[in-house]
Design a protein around this motif. Structure first.
Motif, PDB file in Angstrom:
ATOM      1  N   ARG A 116       8.565  10.833 -12.595  1.00  0.00           N
ATOM      2  CA  ARG A 116       7.282  10.144 -12.764  1.00  0.00           C
ATOM      3  C   ARG A 116       7.539   8.673 -12.521  1.00  0.00           C
ATOM      4  O   ARG A 116       8.315   8.040 -13.233  1.00  0.00           O
ATOM      5  CB  ARG A 116       6.730  10.365 -14.172  1.00  0.00           C
ATOM      6  N   VAL A 117       6.922   8.126 -11.490  1.00  0.00           N
ATOM      7  CA  VAL A 117       7.211   6.745 -11.079  1.00  0.00           C
ATOM      8  C   VAL A 117       5.963   5.866 -11.146  1.00  0.00           C
ATOM      9  O   VAL A 117       5.983   4.731 -10.685  1.00  0.00           O
ATOM     10  CB  VAL A 117       7.799   6.710  -9.646  1.00  0.00           C
ATOM     11  N   GLY A 118       4.875   6.401 -11.697  1.00  0.00           N
ATOM     12  CA  GLY A 118       3.639   5.639 -11.763  1.00  0.00           C
ATOM     13  C   GLY A 118       3.765   4.419 -12.649  1.00  0.00           C
ATOM     14  O   GLY A 118       4.552   4.386 -13.596  1.00  0.00           O
ATOM     15  N   GLY A 119       3.008   3.408 -12.334  1.00  0.00           N
ATOM     16  CA  GLY A 119       3.038   2.173 -13.108  1.00  0.00           C
ATOM     17  C   GLY A 119       2.920   0.974 -12.182  1.00  0.00           C
ATOM     18  O   GLY A 119       2.632   1.096 -10.992  1.00  0.00           O
ATOM     19  N   THR A 120       3.166  -0.208 -12.736  1.00  0.00           N
ATOM     20  CA  THR A 120       3.082  -1.425 -11.932  1.00  0.00           C
ATOM     21  C   THR A 120       4.122  -1.388 -10.819  1.00  0.00           C
ATOM     22  O   THR A 120       5.287  -1.088 -11.047  1.00  0.00           O
ATOM     23  CB  THR A 120       3.318  -2.656 -12.823  1.00  0.00           C
TER      24      THR A 120
END
Length: 233
Positions: A116-120
């Motif tokens: 999971r690499v979601g984010g800013t």
């Protein structure tokens, strides 16, 4: 004080007497065993063998129950973690939880290197993984209200992410539906568009790769879209 000493002395004497009785009983039993060994040894051996077999069977039974119990608990935990949740439960998640949920579904389907690499600064990717057939995959996750539409621009952002990561497969997963232009863009660029209905199928056990066969289907015509809007009003 004297009475207490007497009670202690009497208790000690009783213990010593019981110990002597036990020792002499053991000696007597051993003497009888040796005296009649030639007669009773088959029975003694039989009892020992029966006890060993019974003990081994009991151990195997307990081990089997323990393994089965652990397996049931593991399967239950996996079922709760990925899949077998209602879409209402998914709707209650925040964006990060939804991304983790999608990553869990990928792992359930045998994907590897799931991250999971979601984010800013995520470059338009929320989940990256490798499909069971070895192809690299990038996923965009959008947990929206079912009344909201995925826009053409959001699909194009995913295509940019696919190019950035040099992924072989791009997947857009949402709790909502795609607008007409967004769906057309996805189909033209081989993006797997997992809208709400297809997410329900995936959540209930359908493999991610199987959704490619129904890509671009399931959203209905104008009448169905109107009914759907009325449902989520």
């Amino acid at each position: 004080m004297a009475a207490r000493k007497k009670r202690r002395s009497a208790s000690r004497k009783r213990r010593e007497a019981r110990l002597k009785v036990g020792v002499w009983s053991g000696v007597a039993a051993l003497a009888l065993l040796l005296a009649f060994w030639s007669t009773i040894w088959p029975y003694v051996v039989g009892v020992l063998i029966f006890g060993a077999v019974g003990g081994g069977g009991w151990w195997l039974w307990k081990t089997d129950r323990l393994v089965r119990g652990n397996d049931r608990r593991w399967r239950h935990a996996e079922a709760v973690k990925a899949g077998h949740r209602t879409l209402a439960e998914v709707d209650a998640m925040d964006g990060t939880q939804f991304e983790a949920f999608v990553a869990d579904l990928c792992q359930r389907d045998g994907c590897t290197d799931v991250r999971r690499v979601g984010g800013t600064g995520d470059n338009g990717a929320d989940v990256r993984a490798r499909l069971p057939d070895g192809r690299t995959m990038v996923i965009q996750c959008k947990r929206y209200n079912p009344k909201r539409k995925i826009s053409n621009g959001e699909v194009r952002n995913l295509l940019g992410s696919q190019m950035h990561f040099k992924a072989e497969v791009a997947v857009f997963v949402t709790t909502a539906y795609f607008s007409g232009p967004a769906e057309s863009c996805a189909l033209q660029n081989d993006v797997v568009a997992v809208h709400r209905d297809h997410l329900g199928l995936w959540n209930n056990g359908a493999a991610l790769l199987s959704l490619q066969a129904v890509n671009g289907a399931g959203q209905g015509d104008r009448r169905h879209r109107a009914l759907r809007r009325a449902t989520y009003e």
